[in-house]
Design a protein around this motif. Structure first.
Motif, PDB file in Angstrom:
ATOM      1  N   PHE A  40       0.982  -1.188   0.380  1.00 32.39           N
ATOM      2  CA  PHE A  40       0.307   0.331   0.429  1.00 32.39           C
ATOM      3  C   PHE A  40       0.672   1.142  -0.139  1.00 32.39           C
ATOM      4  N   ALA A  41       1.819   1.367   0.919  1.00 35.12           N
ATOM      5  CA  ALA A  41       3.176   2.167   0.942  1.00 35.12           C
ATOM      6  C   ALA A  41       4.039   3.132  -0.510  1.00 35.12           C
ATOM      7  N   TYR A  42       3.743   1.622  -0.847  1.00 31.50           N
ATOM      8  CA  TYR A  42       4.265   1.748  -2.280  1.00 31.50           C
ATOM      9  C   TYR A  42       3.451   2.443  -3.800  1.00 31.50           C
ATOM     10  N   PHE A  43       2.712   1.220  -3.099  1.00 30.45           N
ATOM     11  CA  PHE A  43       1.195   2.158  -4.503  1.00 30.45           C
ATOM     12  C   PHE A  43       1.440   3.695  -3.833  1.00 30.45           C
ATOM     13  N   ASN A  44       1.209   4.490  -2.733  1.00 29.59           N
ATOM     14  CA  ASN A  44       0.782   5.505  -2.274  1.00 29.59           C
ATOM     15  C   ASN A  44       2.389   6.360  -3.274  1.00 29.59           C
ATOM     16  N   GLN A  58       7.406   6.223   0.597  1.00 34.10           N
ATOM     17  CA  GLN A  58       8.369   5.927  -0.107  1.00 34.10           C
ATOM     18  C   GLN A  58       8.848   4.733   1.579  1.00 34.10           C
ATOM     19  N   LYS A  59       9.601   5.750   2.382  1.00 33.91           N
ATOM     20  CA  LYS A  59      10.032   5.251   4.181  1.00 33.91           C
ATOM     21  C   LYS A  59       9.605   4.642   4.534  1.00 33.91           C
ATOM     22  N   LEU A  60       7.763   4.763   4.489  1.00 35.54           N
ATOM     23  CA  LEU A  60       7.112   4.138   5.188  1.00 35.54           C
ATOM     24  C   LEU A  60       7.565   2.572   4.533  1.00 35.54           C
ATOM     25  N   ALA A  61       7.436   2.303   3.387  1.00 37.18           N
ATOM     26  CA  ALA A  61       7.112   0.688   2.399  1.00 37.18           C
ATOM     27  C   ALA A  61       8.721   0.533   3.220  1.00 37.18           C
ATOM     28  N   ARG A  62       9.412   0.931   2.938  1.00 37.69           N
ATOM     29  CA  ARG A  62      10.844   0.104   3.157  1.00 37.69           C
ATOM     30  C   ARG A  62      11.289  -0.433   4.363  1.00 37.69           C
ATOM     31  N   TRP A  63      10.312   0.632   5.059  1.00 41.36           N
ATOM     32  CA  TRP A  63      10.504  -0.003   6.455  1.00 41.36           C
ATOM     33  C   TRP A  63       9.067  -1.164   7.181  1.00 41.36           C
ATOM     34  N   SER A  64       7.846  -0.559   6.371  1.00 45.60           N
ATOM     35  CA  SER A  64       7.839  -2.420   6.291  1.00 45.60           C
ATOM     36  C   SER A  64       8.094  -3.543   6.169  1.00 45.60           C
ATOM     37  N   TRP A 139      13.293   2.056 -10.364  1.00 44.28           N
ATOM     38  CA  TRP A 139      11.973   1.453 -10.461  1.00 44.28           C
ATOM     39  C   TRP A 139      11.480   1.017  -8.558  1.00 44.28           C
ATOM     40  N   GLU A 140      11.906   1.527  -8.019  1.00 44.77           N
ATOM     41  CA  GLU A 140      11.904   0.512  -6.884  1.00 44.77           C
ATOM     42  C   GLU A 140      10.003   0.382  -6.200  1.00 44.77           C
ATOM     43  N   THR A 141       9.769   1.914  -6.757  1.00 43.17           N
ATOM     44  CA  THR A 141       8.472   1.907  -5.309  1.00 43.17           C
ATOM     45  C   THR A 141       6.937   1.515  -6.691  1.00 43.17           C
ATOM     46  N   ARG A 142       7.113   1.123  -8.065  1.00 42.69           N
ATOM     47  CA  ARG A 142       6.691   0.326  -8.581  1.00 42.69           C
ATOM     48  C   ARG A 142       6.932  -1.004  -8.939  1.00 42.69           C
ATOM     49  N   VAL A 143       8.055  -1.651  -8.655  1.00 39.21           N
ATOM     50  CA  VAL A 143       8.635  -2.503  -9.124  1.00 39.21           C
ATOM     51  C   VAL A 143       7.699  -3.205  -7.685  1.00 39.21           C
ATOM     52  N   MET A 144       8.833  -2.499  -6.306  1.00 39.86           N
ATOM     53  CA  MET A 144       7.997  -3.028  -5.116  1.00 39.86           C
ATOM     54  C   MET A 144       7.541  -3.508  -4.638  1.00 39.86           C
ATOM     55  N   THR A 145       6.176  -2.453  -5.102  1.00 42.36           N
ATOM     56  CA  THR A 145       4.448  -2.381  -5.184  1.00 42.36           C
ATOM     57  C   THR A 145       4.211  -3.699  -5.393  1.00 42.36           C
ATOM     58  N   VAL A 233       5.257  -5.460 -15.057  1.00 45.66           N
ATOM     59  CA  VAL A 233       3.986  -4.360 -14.559  1.00 45.66           C
ATOM     60  C   VAL A 233       4.532  -3.125 -14.792  1.00 45.66           C
ATOM     61  N   ALA A 234       5.323  -2.639 -14.108  1.00 41.92           N
ATOM     62  CA  ALA A 234       6.500  -1.946 -13.590  1.00 41.92           C
ATOM     63  C   ALA A 234       6.651  -0.584 -14.966  1.00 41.92           C
ATOM     64  N   ALA A 235       6.535  -1.184 -16.094  1.00 42.82           N
ATOM     65  CA  ALA A 235       7.078  -0.979 -17.227  1.00 42.82           C
ATOM     66  C   ALA A 235       5.654  -0.058 -18.083  1.00 42.82           C
ATOM     67  N   LEU A 236       5.030  -0.816 -17.810  1.00 44.94           N
ATOM     68  CA  LEU A 236       3.463  -0.819 -18.314  1.00 44.94           C
ATOM     69  C   LEU A 236       2.358  -0.154 -17.713  1.00 44.94           C
ATOM     70  N   TRP A 237       2.717   0.188 -15.934  1.00 47.45           N
ATOM     71  CA  TRP A 237       2.578   0.899 -14.941  1.00 47.45           C
ATOM     72  C   TRP A 237       3.148   2.343 -15.282  1.00 47.45           C
ATOM     73  N   LYS A 238       4.155   2.601 -15.809  1.00 47.86           N
ATOM     74  CA  LYS A 238       4.839   3.895 -15.560  1.00 47.86           C
ATOM     75  C   LYS A 238       5.148   4.548 -17.262  1.00 47.86           C
ATOM     76  N   GLY A 239       4.915   3.980 -18.249  1.00 46.83           N
ATOM     77  CA  GLY A 239       5.098   3.717 -19.987  1.00 46.83           C
ATOM     78  C   GLY A 239       5.829   4.072 -20.685  1.00 46.83           C
ATOM     79  N   GLU A 240       6.728   3.286 -19.467  1.00 52.05           N
ATOM     80  CA  GLU A 240       9.184   4.173 -19.769  1.00 52.05           C
ATOM     81  C   GLU A 240       8.983   2.742 -20.524  1.00 52.05           C
ATOM     82  N   TYR A 241       9.895   2.819 -21.451  1.00 52.64           N
ATOM     83  CA  TYR A 241       9.693   1.138 -21.953  1.00 52.64           C
ATOM     84  C   TYR A 241      11.509   0.925 -22.156  1.00 52.64           C
TER      85      TYR A 241
END
Length: 840
Positions: A40-44, A58-64, A139-145, A233-241
């Protein structure tokens, strides 16, 4: 079964250790909550990556994620403590371990059960997630989501939460035995643990060193498929290839190497531990692991195409998504019991709950991957026009498509138990699996291997985008000529008769010579840049080993006397049973029969006090000169068997083999005599002896060395008030000393008990009948089994050049790792310079 919380909570039980289970279950809950919050945190964070809020999320996501990783480590440590401490109040420890289990196999107890397998998977995902956190950069936030969400789903497999009397989410490995067996009379007693002396024990087929190292490697391979999936999934989400190519390629190479290694480790385990006579039987569990590897390798090649030309982006994304979904589908096949009896080593599932649980998880991953793929389909960059037929990318794509076709055929046939009911509902008739699955798969897959092998050798001489074909055809003509000559020599020398295997032979020779030529001439032996060629060369060597060891394997244990005419070998049809009877030999103890170029003698057996007890059968192979009978070679093989393990009838046999550079002599037992069987000639015979006296028996002399009070017999358990004496008798044969026997005589109060000892090699059981103090003598009772009471039925197979297969696997995996290392060390500037230029 009622939920555990409905058990008698007010009743206290003596000797239970509840804290480890409570702590372990707490770790399960914390890992699930932390993984879910991390996703959830990485998604946000991904949605707000340009703002201050994004950095906080991102900091909360990492600690979680770190908390869930620590919690998963806590689950592992706690469960290992329960298993190694033999806390049989816990169902998992009782069900999968025992006190007599060797320490080296305690880890194998984890992956015998579904809960332990999921835990192993979770551990690797946690490790890989921590690596991505450190190196993922933009790519961390999207991949780690995606990674954290998959972790949360996997954690649900261990929750064990009841939603009703018959519905639960996951299976808790820390459940108490009394909660799993509610209603059993033993648990009405507060001291029930006093009556549970031992656990059920580890499945005997898993008591092999390969099963300590094979599952962790295989599950690391499974886990590694998550990262290319998450990047897709992250590449599709971000639209960056563009910038996703480099990390996805490295992870894909590592996944291909590790998963391939894990699969072939399973083949080595099957070769050493199972009795289907080889390393690969197209078993559904084997197939379920192979298919994702094929699609992963296909995706690797299309990703290289995209990196170099900008083409095949959509195909690459589909391959990576499909690979991850196939991993979960494979888990569904092997863990729900849906395969039934179609697999020789499938795993017991958790019934309907796990069935629907895995289907829901599979549907979830299908949605989160296919939705962005469909949404972005028309927006994805593409190169205008079609590939030219004289380009590397065109034929690499063709090769990837054939890998996909091969995978579809295997998984479709493997899934017969899944779709057969639907077929019956539509067609009104049953459809049965092939009675000879090896021939069924081989006859089709050999053509896929032919095409892939030829392409793997020839494609690398082509260039991306445009190739001058004149020089290429000269090289290919030379290689084709050399391969034809080598193929003809091999076909004639090995007497290969079937057309498809003649073609297969050419493909193998072309693959090996083509890749060697390219490695030495074009790449000039530059190893770091030659990972692809080395992997392809290993693939060719592996196919060569498969051809020689599979097509030309020879059964040398032929029943020429028809002794097995009425033996039931457990085959499905009468014809299969007759065929198996002809390929097994009956061997009586100390008798010799011919097998191929060997004379084979069964010399007896030896018992190892394992859990359950393991029996080694001693078999001598002698090869003599046919002209002068001179002994040219002699060796011993020790195929082993668990006899009537854990109250089951029959045997569970492990093979043994003599390894040469050119071949293996592979043996295993299919039947044995009843260990307790005896004839009228094998009753106990009394012998009165004094110190130094000898007892003469058939082929054996026993020397009585006296009595003593220092008991060494491991079967004797001392009790208060015992008066015990042990006799020692040394056994000698024509070959010298053959062992010693130590029977025990125990007086408890007014009752005397004799504890027998055996010399199994000699067919002897020895006891102390009585001690005669006034004559300074001892009466010894001896029973010697007659030869007809002690026999084995043995199958022996010669696998020619099987080491070529293992060499090929090693070379192929080394090629993967070299490519991974080279891509890992590439500079970011160089990678950016090679990023594809695409047009919308």
């Amino acid at each position: 079964m009622q939920p555990p919380q409905l058990s008698a909570l007010n009743q206290s039980f003596i000797g239970e250790h509840l804290l480890p289970g409570q702590l372990g279950h707490l770790f399960v809950i914390v890992s699930f909550v932390a993984a879910l919050f991390s996703a959830f945190a990485y998604f946000n964070a991904a949605r707000r990556e340009e703002s201050t809020d994004g950095a906080l999320w991102q900091k909360l996501a990492r600690w979680s994620f770190v908390i869930q990783a620590v919690s998963i480590a806590g689950i592992f440590i706690t469960l290992y403590y329960i298993i190694s401490s033999h806390l049989f109040e816990y169902n998992y420890a009782w069900k999968h371990s025992s006190r007599g289990l060797p320490v080296k196999y305690l880890l194998s107890c984890f992956w015998e059960g579904s809960e332990g397998s999921f835990l192993l998977w979770l551990i690797w995902h946690a490790v890989l997630g921590l690596v991505v956190m450190r190196r993922g950069k933009q790519w961390e936030t999207r991949v780690m989501t995606v990674v954290a969400l998959v972790q949360a789903v996997l954690c649900t497999m261990l929750l064990g939460i009841y939603l009703g009397p018959e519905i639960k989410i996951g299976s808790n490995p820390f459940t108490l035995l009394r909660n799993e067996m509610q209603g059993a009379p033993i648990f009405a007693q507060p001291n029930y643990l006093e009556f549970i002396k031992d656990g059920n024990g580890l499945n005997i087929t898993l008591q092999n060193y390969w099963m300590v190292i094979h599952p962790p490697i295989l599950f690391l391979g499974f886990a590694l498929t998550l990262i290319p999936f998450a990047y897709s999934v992250a590449a599709l989400w971000k639209g960056e290839y563009k910038t996703w190519i480099k990390p996805a390629l490295r992870w894909c190479l590592l996944g291909g190497a590790v998963l391939g290694t894990g699969i072939m480790m399973g083949g080595a385990w099957a070769y050493e531990s199972l009795t289907f006579g080889g390393y690969w039987a197209w078993d559904p569990v084997e197939n379920a692991s192979l298919v994702p590897w094929l699609t992963l390798v296909a995706g690797l090649h299309t990703l290289v195409i995209y990196k170099s030309t900008g083409r095949s982006l959509k195909t690459t994304l589909i391959f990576f998504i499909l690979t991850f979904l196939l991993i979960w589908y494979s888990t569904f096949l092997t863990r729900t019991g849906i395969l039934g009896e179609t697999s020789v080593h499938s795993f017991t599932g958790e019934g309907k709950a796990l069935y629907w649980h895995l289907l829901i998880a599979l549907a979830l991953f299908l949605v989160i991957s296919c939705y962005p793929l469909i949404r972005s389909w028309k927006k994805m960059p593409r190169v205008a026009g079609e590939e030219e037929a004289d380009t590397r990318e065109f034929w690499m794509l063709i090769g990837s498509i054939f890998l996909l076709i091969s995978a579809i055929h295997i998984i479709f046939s493997t899934s017969l138990p899944v779709w057969a009911p639907l077929y019956k509902a539509v067609a009104g008739t049953d459809i049965a699996p092939s009675t000879d699955p090896v021939k069924y798969y081989n006859d089709i897959q050999v053509w896929a291997a032919f095409i892939i092998g030829v392409l793997s050798a020839s494609i690398q001489f082509l260039k991306y985008k445009k190739t001058g074909m004149k020089a290429v055809w000269k090289k290919l003509a030379l290689l084709i000529g050399i391969s034809v000559v080598l193929s003809v020599l091999l076909v004639v020398g090995q007497k290969i008769e079937h057309l498809q295997y003649m073609a297969f032979t050419f493909a193998i020779m072309f693959t090996i010579t083509g890749n060697l030529y390219y490695l030495l001439t074009t790449q000039k032996g530059k190893i770091l840049k030659a990972g692809g060629s080395i992997a392809h060369l290993g693939f060719g060597l592996m196919l060569f080993g498969i051809l020689l060891s599979g097509y030309k394997k020879t059964v040398i244990s032929m029943d020429l006397a028809g002794a097995n005419r009425n033996v039931d070998f457990g085959k499905k049809t009468f014809e299969e049973n007759v065929k198996e009877g002809r390929e097994n030999v009956l061997l009586f103890r100390n008798t010799t029969v011919p097998m191929g170029k060997y004379m084979v003698t069964y010399l007896g057996d030896s018992l190892v006090h394992n859990d359950p007890p393991l029996t080694f059968y001693k078999i001598r192979f002698d090869r003599r000169d046919p002209e002068n009978n001179a002994l040219l070679e002699s060796f011993m093989l020790y195929p082993e068997a668990y006899v009537n393990p854990k109250g089951q009838e029959g045997i569970s046999a492990n093979p043994d083999a003599k390894h040469y550079w050119s071949h293996d002599v592979f043996t295993y037992l299919t039947s044995i005599s009843n260990p307790e069987g005896k004839t009228d000639t094998s009753s106990f015979q009394p012998h009165t002896v004094r110190n130094g006296d000898s007892i003469f028996l058939a082929n054996t002399v026993l020397v009585f060395e006296g009595l003593n009070n220092n008991i060494s017999n491991k079967n004797y358990k001392a009790q208060t008030g015992d008066v015990a004496a042990e006799a020692r008798l040394s056994a000698y044969t024509i070959d010298g000393k053959a062992g010693a026997s130590t029977p025990v005589y125990v007086i408890q109060g007014n009752q005397a008990t004799a504890l027998d000892d055996t010399l199994r090699d000699l067919g002897l059981t020895i006891r102390i009948n009585r001690i005669i103090p006034d004559q300074q003598a001892t009466e010894i009772g001896i029973r010697q089994r007659a030869a007809q009471d002690d026999y084995i039925i043995l199958k022996a197979i010669v696998f020619p050049f099987i080491r070529v297969l293992w060499l090929g696997v090693i070379v192929m995996v080394i090629g993967f790792f070299i490519s991974w290392w080279y891509r890992r060390s590439e500079g970011s500037g160089r990678a950016a310079a090679k990023a594809p230029v695409t047009k919308k």
